[in-house]
Design a protein around this motif. Structure first.
Motif, PDB file in Angstrom:
ATOM      1  N   PRO A  20      45.350  42.673  35.510  1.00 22.65           N
ATOM      2  CA  PRO A  20      45.926  41.324  35.551  1.00 22.65           C
ATOM      3  C   PRO A  20      44.928  40.224  35.194  1.00 22.65           C
ATOM      4  O   PRO A  20      45.299  39.219  34.590  1.00 22.65           O
ATOM      5  CB  PRO A  20      46.394  41.183  37.010  1.00 22.65           C
ATOM      6  N   ASP A 136      53.275  38.333  38.465  1.00 20.62           N
ATOM      7  CA  ASP A 136      52.887  39.541  37.735  1.00 20.62           C
ATOM      8  C   ASP A 136      53.628  39.691  36.408  1.00 20.62           C
ATOM      9  O   ASP A 136      54.010  40.792  36.013  1.00 20.62           O
ATOM     10  CB  ASP A 136      53.116  40.785  38.606  1.00 20.62           C
ATOM     11  N   VAL A 139      49.059  38.472  32.061  1.00 21.54           N
ATOM     12  CA  VAL A 139      47.669  38.809  32.361  1.00 21.54           C
ATOM     13  C   VAL A 139      46.794  37.740  31.717  1.00 21.54           C
ATOM     14  O   VAL A 139      47.211  37.066  30.769  1.00 21.54           O
ATOM     15  CB  VAL A 139      47.288  40.213  31.849  1.00 21.54           C
ATOM     16  N   GLY A 221      44.349  44.227  40.609  1.00 20.83           N
ATOM     17  CA  GLY A 221      45.496  43.633  41.279  1.00 20.83           C
ATOM     18  C   GLY A 221      45.607  43.945  42.755  1.00 20.83           C
ATOM     19  O   GLY A 221      46.551  43.506  43.418  1.00 20.83           O
TER      20      GLY A 221
END
Length: 319
Positions: A20, A136, A139, A221
């Motif tokens: 991420p 989420d 990124v 993450g």
């Protein structure tokens, strides 16, 4: 030739992990295996990736933006957009917010981290990036200046190659992507250990991260990261710090008025202190007699990690 190299890199390296957040120490490989850039490309969705490049830190945003456009297009991204933002008010404009809304990955280039934060800090563009990270659906990677801005506190400029010293570094607010970290880049390549130690002395609640060139911390993450690239990551953990003689941290905190004119943010002064632009009020900088004595810091914990090593920055432990 460039296309052939990308194909060779793809053959030798299969990346299955999604990162991420990627924090890169600058000067990442752009023409050979491109391990770090390819890891970002794959994390953003590979051939389905829609990548937004933000070259706002650079003095040559068109040139820098186009270079990364060519790289990610050559890797096979579905679409690459250069968000060429020149003015702070543009971060509120629908054209850029709509472009960002479609992105699966954002890449922040190098340049001047103070310029970057002045343009992007506390804007709708930054809020949108953070919201998409939280959900989420995006990124982010930053290199050099794009790495320095990741923490809540940021090294705005300074010198290198000296003993840790309050006059060695100046601090400002970062963009707070990973608030716990205080990042320095081009680390061993530009002899910046003393600079990072000086910054940590003023911010003992942060975790110091020094990232070499062509090296990256790739976050997983879950509060952990692993190291990618050819160099090392230096971690300075002040969690057990018992003493420091730093009594002037406020003099290095320019968060209200970050006067960074005169800083050499790309290189360093090897002849002595580059005090132009520093907040040295009360010091006799001409004679250097009143420049503070070197810092002492007791009971610091230090780790040096290489590719493949992992670290839990929440628990502050090597895995």
């Amino acid at each position: 030739m460039l296309e052939l190299k990308f194909r060779l890199a793809e053959r030798f390296m299969a990346i299955s992990t999604r990162y991420p957040v990627m924090i890169i120490g600058g000067a990442e490989d752009k023409v050979n295996d491109c391990i770090i850039l390819r890891a970002f490309f794959e994390s953003a969705g590979g051939e389905d990736a829609i990548i937004g490049v933000i070259p706002a830190a650079s003095r040559e945003p068109t040139l820098v933006g186009d270079r990364y456009y060519q790289i990610f297009t050559g890797m096979g991204a579905k679409q690459v957009k250069v968000l060429d933002i020149r003015l702070r008010e543009e971060c509120e404009e629908a054209r850029w917010l709509e472009a960002l809304e479609e992105c699966t990955g954002v890449f922040v280039t190098g340049g001047d981290q103070v310029r970057l934060c002045d343009l992007v800090g506390d804007t709708q563009l930054l809020k949108t990036i953070k919201e998409k990270l939280k959900n989420d659906v995006i990124v982010i990677a930053g290199t050099s200046a794009g790495a320095a801005m990741m923490g809540e506190k940021m090294i705005a400029g300074g010198s290198s190659g000296e003993s840790p010293n309050p006059a060695l570094v100046d601090l400002s607010n970062g963009l707070g992507i990973v608030p716990e970290l205080l990042v320095d880049q081009h680390f061993h390549n530009r002899n910046r250990m003393a600079r990072l130690l000086s910054a940590i002395a003023a911010n003992p609640d942060k975790l110091g991260i020094g990232i070499d060139e062509d090296t990256c911390i790739a976050m997983l993450g879950d509060g952990t990261f692993e190291v990618l690239g050819k160099g090392t990551i230096t971690i300075v953990d002040p969690g057990s710090l018992t003493h420091t003689n730093d009594i002037h941290p406020h003099q290095r905190d320019n968060t209200e008025d970050p006067n960074t004119e005169g800083y050499d943010t790309e290189g360093y002064d090897t002849e002595g202190y580059d005090t132009e632009g520093y907040n040295t009020e009360g010091y006799d900088t001409e004679n250097r007699a009143d420049i503070p004595a070197p810092l002492s810091l007791h009971n610091l914990k230090l780790h040096v990690l290489k590719q493949g090593d992992r670290y839990d920055y929440k628990k502050r432990s090597v895995l």
